[in-house]
Design an enzyme around this catalytic site. Structure first.
Site, PDB file in Angstrom:
ATOM      1  N   ASP B 308       0.812  -1.221   0.000  1.00 17.89           N
ATOM      2  CA  ASP B 308       0.000   0.000   0.000  1.00 17.89           C
ATOM      3  C   ASP B 308       0.841   1.265   0.000  1.00 17.89           C
ATOM      4  O   ASP B 308       0.352   2.333  -0.362  1.00 17.89           O
ATOM      5  CB  ASP B 308      -0.967  -0.012   1.186  1.00 17.89           C
ATOM      6  CG  ASP B 308      -2.071  -1.058   0.991  1.00 17.89           C
ATOM      7  OD1 ASP B 308      -2.286  -1.472  -0.156  1.00 17.89           O
ATOM      8  OD2 ASP B 308      -2.704  -1.456   1.974  1.00 17.89           O
ATOM      9  N   TYR B 392     -10.072  -1.173   2.216  1.00 18.19           N
ATOM     10  CA  TYR B 392      -9.615  -0.997   3.601  1.00 18.19           C
ATOM     11  C   TYR B 392      -9.353   0.450   3.950  1.00 18.19           C
ATOM     12  O   TYR B 392      -9.022   1.261   3.096  1.00 18.19           O
ATOM     13  CB  TYR B 392      -8.303  -1.764   3.828  1.00 18.19           C
ATOM     14  CG  TYR B 392      -8.510  -3.089   4.539  1.00 18.19           C
ATOM     15  CD1 TYR B 392      -9.006  -3.136   5.827  1.00 18.19           C
ATOM     16  CD2 TYR B 392      -8.203  -4.279   3.913  1.00 18.19           C
ATOM     17  CE1 TYR B 392      -9.191  -4.349   6.478  1.00 18.19           C
ATOM     18  CE2 TYR B 392      -8.395  -5.504   4.551  1.00 18.19           C
ATOM     19  CZ  TYR B 392      -8.884  -5.527   5.834  1.00 18.19           C
ATOM     20  OH  TYR B 392      -9.077  -6.721   6.463  1.00 18.19           O
TER      21      TYR B 392
END
Lengths: 664, 664
Positions: B308, B392
């Protein structure tokens, strides 16, 4: 008395009833009370009652209200234990305990020993030898006597002596430990001996010498040389509509949670009969025991091992809390009662506080396509107790949230227990402690806690197991070698287990009789453990034999009435524990039974100098979280966080405050 | 531009300058920008500057302000990296990268792929085969393509498809995963293939079938069947005198702390040049990398492994925060800037928020003899960033307190990445995931973070070591067998280490050149790690080879400019990492050197059904604490907690509120 709930704490009237019953049972005998308290009700008697409450059905008769009294007979010196039935006003049993079983300390006794020590001519002679500057005097902390002799049966106290450098009520005497320690017999009130303390890296000690003055290390603001910070701005929690909780006696309702706040002199705060949204979750949660073994190998410091629950009691050491100091916001306080040594009821005001807090965000998601965000803050309910055990403070909080989590948070603060140390020569250190000031050293030690969890997930027939996350074999079912699964190990009979970080071991409690309709697994909660180093003392030491609960992090036992204490009922000067290790030994079946989970966790506390003269809190936390207990996030129905409700303010430096759009 | 501080984030003018310099360097070539950002200044150039600032001395010349640009040449398709000197307005270097090195995704590209996928005739044909009820449509989450082929050099995206059951802007499409996944070439924009997803416990898949309707699982309040809770009362934080912090540009001062809030598109929030009470503590703190490997063994789910930070960037996914939603109290926001694919500066408003919070008690002690209590609350300063990475959310907070502690807190929330699963038959489960609804399963996965700590404890020459607590031998120096000491292991050359709960292993950073005058040990800070299971994928998997940082919790390296990223500079579709493991391989001397400590921690996340449809936050925290850095508790000078300041209120049920006396 009939208005009392089975889980209510003891009342002054019950204390008075107990003394009346015992006086009648032992006519003409003077008694010195160590404890008069409620005895936990018989589970099979109380469950039908609380189940009827939960289901809103007509209530069956209340179970008998039982009391326990511990006392010394002043005629024979015998230590006795009595069980009383307050409902029938009868003595159920009255037994003299074996000679080497010691009851816990009582508050009056601690004060008496402290005075006895200070006034004793031999002690005064030692004090005189120190030739203290005028205006200085000596105080002492009477300590529980950690046994080191299998044949000792006297009731002993070791007094650690400190110089009081100033009469300020917050003088930190722990900066000035003396080099001698008188030992007293608590029953005969005789001086047993004076121990001289080692104050160099070796084990030797010398007789009391004139004191070599060193500067104090104070925490009282009036005694600090530096000015106080003046740039901390007020931070006020306002709850203009009051609290979200409601309280009826000791019953608390908040955000789908319902439970009873219990209190006893031994464990202090206890949580009874915890329900969520009408479903039974836990029967009882408590801090069952705690021990603080010290790692300094030199006599007599090896005798510093307190059991703060069993030897003293978190209930009797619980602080009477003050509005605006210990909690912030809108506070509800609960009182307790204890008996003094004459059996007189003493009110313990504000020993538990209840308040809400904001713990940041609970959940958030932004749909990046639309910019629409859901944001729910994590409002919590905190039931808190703060205990002063001599030098140390422990802050215990049960924290409930809206996603059905329960956290036990422990904060250790207060003052290090120090020892004298001749460290004026640069480089003088010991490998088992930290110099925290001139002439003073803080030995390494551990704080070992036992969290007792009595689950009742949709009923009392529960099963405990652990689940490890493990790589899949590298075979045709795992062609890319990234697969992992879990391995379950069910506790079939009462036994112990280790935590495992490497395997991400999670302990779970489930009800095999109720299957989650979506996951197809039994409904469950998990325990998020606090993996910690276990007790470092040797298995050949008294220290460890007395605290077998502190050798393993997980213990699983079958419920039995009266088995509440991880190191046994009587820990004071115990030679070995009679606790959870004996319960486990029975190898009771525990699968789909009324089972209890005990979690030992702790802090290996090798003091930092920054922990002196008063210690920034060290926090440990364990959590109980639903894991397949519900069919979705139980906090979905919590209203969205928004400015109308929260009334935040913008730092003035910047003028613009248009609501932001979230972008990927 | 000369007004900028060396650690300031990139400005719109610098972005424009970068595009101008590159257009001039590559005349006539169309460029597609992936990133234009500040390049961290050369340490040896910036240290004299910040040291002069710290000491209040005349400032030396500022170091050169360096920029980095990543772009594709649209003529050749080559991926290029340029280093620019904004101070001299010069191109320092401009290199074409090897063919199989992929730059991170850019925001415009993600949106383009999403649209490309939805509009593609082959995808539309698949959608048609599902015969969705009217009113329903399909969306997709384009995913980073976790390599599984050593020879792959195309730029690939895998699109995971979901049914949009309602047009509500917070519709939870993750409850309705489709059973096919198109793969696209991001440069040619061609459909590479359509993967059919397994939806049974075995690895097989079938071509797209008509959709079998199942109920949705929504989190939007308007879409819930149950009513919202109506018993949550407002909880308002008031700071009538404003915040205790002051902000000058990106420099923050608060309670003896001083630091600079940095921001870049890759790491998002960064803390630079952290000083306490005029002493240098840390040069730089950041979340260096993060990877989320999935444990579902079935193709194509093994390709779900996002980095990420390196593949996407916490800066570009940082939420634009809104007053009253994401923080409570008095808030200061910081903005950032990014370049879009054309090189146009885009403002990222309110991507970092700064506010104070109350965290309960920091220290308390009651002198039981006098009843005098000292109580200091734990006021904290929170710098927070919230990132939405597809499904998320991650909430990162650096939390500073008055006892000189710094905490990195990570909260994981948002929505589970789900897969289709034919679970209508009771008992149908897989061992690598959890059924979270009808037709939908959430596979096990891990979140592995790398916290990069560049210390500067009273200077840049620091030493890292670990300290274990170990029992003393049972010999004459330990007659009672309770003694324990510590064992130190110093990192002499760059290397790795394991955490150890059993040994209470603590990692410390010290400055061997400065000895604490009381403890006689070098001044130090300790890292309170978060011991966690490391990555479960096999060492023979691509997943693990790409994330070697996630195999060990501790890495110690010697500082080198440009070495900021635990899995290497380019992680997207990497076949192996070129990160911290290569830095360690050099075996640089690291004792009393400019050293960097990297801590890998994480969450093994085996989803609970309670994590769906939006997940109550899961919190992980690591702390940096002074350990012999000061000569006493640095929070002693914090004013006492009192009601005049805190203005708490009493729950009305009870009238009396006399200040309590604390009793033993």
């Amino acid at each position: 008395m009939s208005g009392l709930h089975p889980f209510d704490p003891i009342t002054p009237g019950e204390i008075q009833l107990a003394t009346k019953l015992l006086q009648a049972a032992l006519p003409g005998v003077d008694l010195r009370y160590k404890r008069i308290d409620i005895q936990e009700p018989i589970k099979k008697d109380v469950v039908p009652y609380i189940e009827a409450e939960r289901l809103g059905k007509p209530l069956p008769p209340k179970p008998a209200r039982l009391l326990i009294a511990l006392f010394h007979r002043l005629d024979t010196g015998a230590f006795c234990k009595a069980l009383l039935n307050a409902s029938t006003r009868a003595v159920v049993s009255l037994n003299e305990m074996p000679k080497d079983v010691q009851p816990p300390v009582d508050v009056d006794e601690m004060i008496e020993i402290e005075q006895l020590c200070l006034n004793h001519p031999a002690v005064q002679a030692e004090i005189a030898k120190m030739q203290l500057p005028s205006g200085m005097r000596v105080c002492n902390d009477p300590w529980i006597y950690g046994t080191d002799d299998q044949n000792e049966s006297r009731r002993l106290f070791q007094c650690y002596m400190y110089i009081v450098a100033t009469d300020h009520p917050q003088n930190n005497h722990y900066a000035h430990p003396c080099k001698f320690s008188p030992v007293f017999d608590g029953l005969t009130r005789q001086l047993v001996r004076i121990d001289y303390l080692p104050s160099t890296p070796d084990h030797s000690s010398v007789e009391t010498q004139p004191w070599r003055p060193v500067p104090g290390i104070q925490y009282a603001h009036e005694l600090l040389e530096e000015p106080l910070r003046n740039d901390l701005k007020p931070y006020i929690v306002q709850q203009p509509e009051g609290a979200s909780f409601s309280v009826n006696g000791n019953e608390v309702s908040w955000q789908k949670w319902k439970f009873r706040v219990g209190f006893n002199t031994r464990e202090g705060m206890v949580i009874h009969n915890l329900n969520y949204d009408g479903r039974s979750v836990f029967y009882r949660l408590s801090v069952s025991e705690m021990t603080v073994p010290y790692g300094d190998p030199r006599a007599p410091f090896h005798r510093k091992q307190a059991f703060d629950v069993g030897d003293v009691g978190f209930g009797i050491t619980a602080n009477e809390l003050t509005l605006g100091c210990d909690c912030l916001g809108h506070i509800k306080y609960f009182d307790g009662f204890r008996a003094d040594s004459k059996g007189t009821p003493i009110q313990l005001k504000n020993v538990i506080c209840l308040h809400e807090q904001d713990n940041g965000l609970q959940h958030k998601h932004t749909n990046y396509r639309t910019g629409a965000a859901t944001v729910v803050r994590n409002r919590q309910l905190v039931a808190q107790m703060i205990c002063t055990v001599g030098n140390y403070e422990y802050i215990f909080a049960f924290i409930f949230d809206q996603a059905a989590n329960v956290e036990l948070e422990v904060r250790a603060t207060g003052i290090l227990s120090t020892v004298p140390f001749d460290n004026e020569k640069p480089g003088t250190t010991v490998p088992w402690g930290t110099n925290v000031g001139p002439g003073v050293m803080a030995p390494f030690h551990q704080h070992m806690f036992s969290f007792r969890i009595d689950p009742a997930l949709d009923g009392n027939q529960n099963t405990i197991y652990y689940e490890d996350s493990v790589p899949m074999p590298e075979d045709e079912n795992n062609p890319y070698k990234v697969g992992y699964t879990t391995e379950q190990t069910v506790f079939k009979t009462s036994s112990t287990a280790q935590t495992s970080v490497d395997r991400h071991r999670v302990f779970k409690i489930r009800n095999d009789n109720i299957i989650n309709p979506i996951t197809y697994h039994p409904i469950a909660y998990k325990l998020q453990t606090s993996p910690a180093q276990m007790m470092l003392a040797s298995k050949n030491s008294f220290g460890l034999k007395r605290a077998v609960f502190a050798t393993k992090p997980i213990w699983v036992t079958r419920y039995r009435d009266g088995e509440l204490f991880a190191a046994g009922e009587f820990t004071n000067q115990s030679k070995q524990s009679h606790g959870v290790e004996e319960m486990v030994e029975r190898k009771d079946p525990v699968e789909n039974e009324d089972v209890v989970l005990w979690h030992t966790f702790g802090l290996t506390h090798n003091p930092r100098i920054e922990d002196f003269p008063v210690m920034p809190m060290e926090k440990v936390s364990v959590m109980l979280k639903p894991d397949g207990f519900f069919t979705k996030n139980p906090a979905l129905d919590v209203p969205q966080s928004n400015q109308l409700f929260n009334k935040s303010t913008l730092h003035p430096e910047k003028a613009c405050c248009a609501p932001g759009q979230v972008k990927l």
